[in-house]
Scaffold this motif. Structure first.
Motif, PDB file in Angstrom:
ATOM      1  N   LEU A 105     -98.240  28.019 -49.392  1.00  0.00           N
ATOM      2  CA  LEU A 105     -98.148  27.549 -50.532  1.00  0.00           C
ATOM      3  C   LEU A 105     -98.339  28.589 -51.962  1.00  0.00           C
ATOM      4  N   PHE A 106     -99.378  29.225 -51.874  1.00  0.00           N
ATOM      5  CA  PHE A 106     -99.549  30.079 -52.914  1.00  0.00           C
ATOM      6  C   PHE A 106     -98.605  30.931 -53.227  1.00  0.00           C
ATOM      7  N   LEU A 107     -98.230  31.743 -52.059  1.00  0.00           N
ATOM      8  CA  LEU A 107     -96.925  32.698 -52.329  1.00  0.00           C
ATOM      9  C   LEU A 107     -95.628  32.214 -52.690  1.00  0.00           C
ATOM     10  N   GLY A 108     -95.438  30.832 -52.098  1.00  0.00           N
ATOM     11  CA  GLY A 108     -94.138  30.046 -52.407  1.00  0.00           C
ATOM     12  C   GLY A 108     -94.247  29.562 -54.063  1.00  0.00           C
ATOM     13  N   SER A 109     -95.226  29.504 -54.388  1.00  0.00           N
ATOM     14  CA  SER A 109     -95.567  28.915 -55.958  1.00  0.00           C
ATOM     15  C   SER A 109     -95.381  30.006 -56.751  1.00  0.00           C
ATOM     16  N   ILE A 110     -95.777  31.216 -56.285  1.00  0.00           N
ATOM     17  CA  ILE A 110     -95.562  32.464 -57.263  1.00  0.00           C
ATOM     18  C   ILE A 110     -94.022  32.707 -57.436  1.00  0.00           C
ATOM     19  N   GLU A 111     -93.468  32.396 -56.200  1.00  0.00           N
ATOM     20  CA  GLU A 111     -91.982  32.683 -56.197  1.00  0.00           C
ATOM     21  C   GLU A 111     -91.126  31.810 -57.244  1.00  0.00           C
ATOM     22  N   LEU A 115     -88.985  33.178 -60.333  1.00  0.00           N
ATOM     23  CA  LEU A 115     -87.663  32.936 -60.480  1.00  0.00           C
ATOM     24  C   LEU A 115     -87.390  32.088 -62.083  1.00  0.00           C
ATOM     25  N   ALA A 116     -88.699  31.710 -62.596  1.00  0.00           N
ATOM     26  CA  ALA A 116     -88.389  30.838 -63.881  1.00  0.00           C
ATOM     27  C   ALA A 116     -88.500  32.182 -64.946  1.00  0.00           C
ATOM     28  N   ALA A 117     -89.498  33.143 -64.561  1.00  0.00           N
ATOM     29  CA  ALA A 117     -89.427  34.145 -65.425  1.00  0.00           C
ATOM     30  C   ALA A 117     -87.956  34.985 -65.306  1.00  0.00           C
ATOM     31  N   MET A 118     -87.541  35.183 -64.492  1.00  0.00           N
ATOM     32  CA  MET A 118     -86.182  35.727 -64.409  1.00  0.00           C
ATOM     33  C   MET A 118     -85.152  34.848 -65.238  1.00  0.00           C
ATOM     34  N   ALA A 119     -85.220  33.947 -65.202  1.00  0.00           N
ATOM     35  CA  ALA A 119     -84.273  33.069 -65.783  1.00  0.00           C
ATOM     36  C   ALA A 119     -84.237  33.074 -67.554  1.00  0.00           C
ATOM     37  N   VAL A 248     -81.915  30.704 -56.541  1.00  0.00           N
ATOM     38  CA  VAL A 248     -82.606  29.711 -57.193  1.00  0.00           C
ATOM     39  C   VAL A 248     -82.232  28.387 -56.140  1.00  0.00           C
ATOM     40  N   SER A 249     -80.753  28.213 -55.835  1.00  0.00           N
ATOM     41  CA  SER A 249     -80.307  27.234 -55.430  1.00  0.00           C
ATOM     42  C   SER A 249     -80.747  27.033 -54.005  1.00  0.00           C
ATOM     43  N   LEU A 250     -80.653  27.998 -53.396  1.00  0.00           N
ATOM     44  CA  LEU A 250     -81.333  28.163 -51.993  1.00  0.00           C
ATOM     45  C   LEU A 250     -82.675  27.685 -51.864  1.00  0.00           C
ATOM     46  N   PHE A 251     -83.476  28.511 -52.690  1.00  0.00           N
ATOM     47  CA  PHE A 251     -84.950  28.435 -52.375  1.00  0.00           C
ATOM     48  C   PHE A 251     -85.339  26.940 -53.076  1.00  0.00           C
ATOM     49  N   TYR A 252     -84.895  26.395 -54.048  1.00  0.00           N
ATOM     50  CA  TYR A 252     -85.572  25.052 -54.605  1.00  0.00           C
ATOM     51  C   TYR A 252     -84.985  23.864 -53.739  1.00  0.00           C
ATOM     52  N   GLY A 253     -83.663  24.249 -53.347  1.00  0.00           N
ATOM     53  CA  GLY A 253     -82.970  23.115 -52.867  1.00  0.00           C
ATOM     54  C   GLY A 253     -83.861  22.766 -51.471  1.00  0.00           C
TER      55      GLY A 253
END
Length: 308
Positions: A105-111, A115-119, A248-253
């Motif tokens: 959960l922790f590492l997934g949340s960091i991702e 991804l938001a910072a990269m956007a 983003v599409s793959l991960f968030y989906g």
């Protein structure tokens, strides 16, 4: 209560696809190759970004952190999964299961936040290029990455506390390849409404909020691209964002389906497959996506291969 649970339930047993034992050797070979490719691919991304001065930019700073995160993320689950494929005793301790869920959960949340910072980085680069270097400075990049690590910590500590203070009795079999919130929650013999509410709220903060920031950034980016008169300029600008959009599409989906969708017996089966997708296949695909669709990364890789 945690001590009482630990005494009553010393470990969990992974089910995975144990009903098909003939496939275990094949699965071991496949997952070992996947893990090696994740380490190699993301390791190469980190190495070329650290050694090539051309890639010393904020965008690649975020990409380097993302690649490092992918290695950590898969290392939480894959080594234990590989052991379980060849071991007779497919168990994990009570404390080990809690630690595995927390770091997933922790590492997934960091991702999500990275991804938001990269956007945001792409938004400033395309929508406000004259002030890009002034806005996206090294200090801001460090703040964004540090914040991505700090914000999820207390949120998931609360979720783990609620999950592992539940009484567990009866079956110890986890219907998954690794410990995850929903499969473990199925084993609790108590009312889990508080866990469900906390899970939805945490998912909204960790998944939905960053996604909204990403979506807003790309709405602005697309509006700027559509105003460009040159078709060639549109293609060039869109190419700088396409890799990020795919990731983003793959991960968030897959993550949204697993953690935000309501529970049912049918969704648990689907979630078991999707959990493999976003914890293993996406970290393997990310280096390929960024290298194949990014000319600067391809040039740096060619330089490295020539040296070798």
């Amino acid at each position: 209560m945690i001590q009482e649970n630990h005494t009553a339930l010393s470990d969990f047993i992974f089910v995975g696809y144990s009903e098909l034992p003939v496939l275990e050797e094949l699965l071991f070979a496949v997952f070992l190759l996947i893990y090696m490719s994740i380490i190699t691919g993301n390791g190469l991304i980190i190495y070329i970004i650290m050694t090539d001065p051309i890639l010393d930019t904020p965008m690649y700073f975020f990409l380097k952190n993302l690649a490092f995160l992918e290695i950590l993320y898969t290392s939480v689950t894959l080594p234990k999964m590989l052991v379980n494929f060849v071991a007779q005793n497919k168990t994990i301790s009570f404390v080990g299961c809690a630690a595995q869920i927390y770091f997933i959960l922790f590492l997934g949340s960091i991702e999500c936040f990275l991804l938001a910072a990269m956007a945001y980085d792409r938004y400033v680069a395309i929508c406000n290029p004259l002030h890009y270097k002034l806005i996206i400075c090294k200090e801001l990049c460090l703040v964004l990455v540090t914040g991505s690590f700090i914000i999820p910590m207390p949120i998931h500590m609360g979720q783990i506390y609620l999950l592992f203070t539940l009484p567990y009795c009866g079956t110890r079999e986890i219907n998954n390849f690794f410990c995850d919130v929903l499969p473990v929650l199925e084993l609790a013999c108590a009312d889990t409404i508080a866990n469900e509410v906390y899970r939805v709220v945490a998912s909204a903060l960790i998944i939905v909020l960053p996604f909204c920031l990403i979506f807003a950034s790309y709405v602005k980016i697309i509006s700027v691209i559509l105003k460009m008169s040159s078709v060639e300029s549109r293609k060039k600008v869109f190419a700088t964002c396409s890799s990020h959009i795919i990731v983003v599409s793959l991960f968030y989906g897959s993550g949204t389906i697993v953690y935000v969708s309501p529970r049912s017996k049918e969704t648990l089966i689907v979630n078991k497959l999707l959990s493999l997708f976003y914890t293993i296949l996406i970290p393997m695909l990310n280096p390929i996506i960024y290298s194949l669709r990014n000319e600067e990364v391809k040039v740096s890789l060619r330089k490295l291969f020539r040296k070798c």
